[in-house]
Scaffold this motif. Structure first.
Motif, PDB file in Angstrom:
ATOM      1  N   ASN A  82       0.832  -1.190   0.000  1.00 34.54           N
ATOM      2  CA  ASN A  82       0.000   0.000   0.000  1.00 34.54           C
ATOM      3  C   ASN A  82       0.880   1.258   0.000  1.00 34.54           C
ATOM      4  OD1 ASN A  82      -1.226   2.232   1.929  1.00 34.54           O
ATOM      5  ND2 ASN A  82      -2.966   1.234   0.917  1.00 34.54           N
ATOM      6  N   GLN A  83       1.909   1.264   0.840  1.00 33.53           N
ATOM      7  CA  GLN A  83       2.824   2.402   0.894  1.00 33.53           C
ATOM      8  C   GLN A  83       3.556   2.575  -0.433  1.00 33.53           C
ATOM      9  OE1 GLN A  83       5.188   1.316   4.278  1.00 33.53           O
ATOM     10  NE2 GLN A  83       3.617   1.937   5.752  1.00 33.53           N
ATOM     11  N   ALA A 133       2.402   1.656  -3.390  1.00 37.12           N
ATOM     12  CA  ALA A 133       1.423   2.170  -4.355  1.00 37.12           C
ATOM     13  C   ALA A 133       1.254   3.674  -4.206  1.00 37.12           C
ATOM     14  CB  ALA A 133       0.086   1.456  -4.158  1.00 37.12           C
ATOM     15  N   THR A 134       1.233   4.141  -2.984  1.00 37.33           N
ATOM     16  CA  THR A 134       1.107   5.581  -2.726  1.00 37.33           C
ATOM     17  C   THR A 134       2.346   6.328  -3.213  1.00 37.33           C
ATOM     18  OG1 THR A 134      -0.271   5.117  -0.795  1.00 37.33           O
ATOM     19  CG2 THR A 134       0.748   7.301  -0.904  1.00 37.33           C
ATOM     20  N   SER A 151       2.893   6.537  -7.196  1.00 35.33           N
ATOM     21  CA  SER A 151       1.844   7.274  -7.908  1.00 35.33           C
ATOM     22  C   SER A 151       1.674   8.702  -7.395  1.00 35.33           C
ATOM     23  CB  SER A 151       0.526   6.529  -7.772  1.00 35.33           C
ATOM     24  OG  SER A 151       0.143   6.508  -6.396  1.00 35.33           O
ATOM     25  N   ASN A 205      -1.585   8.890  -5.211  1.00 44.00           N
ATOM     26  CA  ASN A 205      -2.835   8.308  -5.690  1.00 44.00           C
ATOM     27  C   ASN A 205      -2.785   6.796  -5.470  1.00 44.00           C
ATOM     28  OD1 ASN A 205      -5.064   7.355  -7.076  1.00 44.00           O
ATOM     29  ND2 ASN A 205      -4.832   8.787  -8.780  1.00 44.00           N
ATOM     30  N   THR A 206      -3.079   6.384  -4.247  1.00 41.63           N
ATOM     31  CA  THR A 206      -2.939   4.980  -3.865  1.00 41.63           C
ATOM     32  C   THR A 206      -3.756   4.052  -4.753  1.00 41.63           C
ATOM     33  OG1 THR A 206      -2.607   5.729  -1.604  1.00 41.63           O
ATOM     34  CG2 THR A 206      -3.000   3.379  -1.902  1.00 41.63           C
ATOM     35  N   GLY A 234      -1.922   3.645  -8.021  1.00 48.14           N
ATOM     36  CA  GLY A 234      -0.729   2.833  -7.812  1.00 48.14           C
ATOM     37  C   GLY A 234      -1.069   1.366  -7.618  1.00 48.14           C
ATOM     38  N   ALA A 235      -2.066   1.107  -6.780  1.00 48.14           N
ATOM     39  CA  ALA A 235      -2.487  -0.280  -6.542  1.00 48.14           C
ATOM     40  C   ALA A 235      -3.055  -0.898  -7.812  1.00 48.14           C
ATOM     41  CB  ALA A 235      -3.522  -0.327  -5.419  1.00 48.14           C
ATOM     42  N   LEU A 285      -4.915  -1.818  -1.907  1.00 45.68           N
ATOM     43  CA  LEU A 285      -5.611  -0.564  -1.609  1.00 45.68           C
ATOM     44  C   LEU A 285      -6.005  -0.468  -0.141  1.00 45.68           C
ATOM     45  CD1 LEU A 285      -6.834   2.065  -2.752  1.00 45.68           C
ATOM     46  CD2 LEU A 285      -8.963   0.776  -3.101  1.00 45.68           C
ATOM     47  N   ASP A 286      -6.497  -1.580   0.416  1.00 39.92           N
ATOM     48  CA  ASP A 286      -6.952  -1.582   1.809  1.00 39.92           C
ATOM     49  C   ASP A 286      -6.450  -2.840   2.506  1.00 39.92           C
ATOM     50  OD1 ASP A 286      -8.179  -1.545   4.280  1.00 39.92           O
ATOM     51  OD2 ASP A 286     -10.225  -1.519   3.491  1.00 39.92           O
TER      52      ASP A 286
END
Length: 195
Positions: free
Chosen positions: A42-43, A45-46, A49, A52-53, A56-57, A123-124
């Motif tokens: 998640n980090q 992906a953030t 991008s 924009n998590t 990125g994800a 994402l989550d």
């Protein structure tokens, strides 16, 4: 021989036991890395991008098919650095490009398959309904390395069967399914390297 999309209760129970046994074989370091795997993703992906998590994800998930994690990270990072995805097959590149152009990953990715669930897990990292059943998760459950053989994961019924196996195993251990999947993935990958 066709891949079964439903199995007997005894076979399902064996699959659950296989997953639990791999979980229980994790050492402290493997369990720690696995429990934090999706938080770290998640980090990432953030970071790649520019905040924009979801994008990125989505790009990571779109470019993940049949890629090792390190290669997946390189491809997704390079896509954002260069402004366009490369290094994968056409459909994955088109999906990644659409996401990078601002489309909602949930409208671009197949949300009822590995790619969609992988996106949701990244994402989550607390989403208890997102279960990434990739080739490794399959092999852990059935207790056999399939190599290049078809696992039948394009079948929604086969995917749902294995997702249910991970839900049952996670309930037994008292963790969320994506943590279970990530810890067992770490163990399984590291076993393969040491074989």
């Amino acid at each position: 021989m066709p891949i079964p999309t439903s199995v007997s209760r005894a076979t399902r129970d064996r699959y659950v036991r296989n997953v639990v046994e791999v979980w229980e074989s994790a050492d402290f370091d493997q369990e720690s890395r696995g429990r934090n795997w999706y938080r770290t993703a998640n980090q990432l992906a953030t970071m790649i991008s520019d905040g924009n998590t979801a994008a990125g994800a989505g790009v990571i998930a779109a470019l993940s098919a049949n890629k090792r994690w390190t290669e997946n990270v390189k491809l997704a990072t390079r896509a954002f650095e260069n402004g366009e995805p490369s290094g994968s097959f056409g459909d994955a590149l088109r999906k990644a490009a659409r996401i990078m152009a601002g489309e909602d990953p949930e409208l671009v990715l197949p949300m009822d398959s590995k790619t969609g669930h992988f996106y949701r897990c990244i994402l989550d990292p607390t989403d208890a309904e997102a279960i990434c059943i990739d080739r490794h998760a399959h092999d852990i459950a059935v207790g056999e390395r399939y190599g290049n053989r078809d696992r039948g994961l394009s079948s929604k019924a086969r995917y749902a069967l294995l997702a249910d196996v991970y839900k049952r195993a996670a309930k037994r251990i008292n963790v969320i399914p994506q943590e279970l999947q990530a810890v067992t993935w770490v163990v399984w990958i590291e076993r393969k390297v040491s074989e």
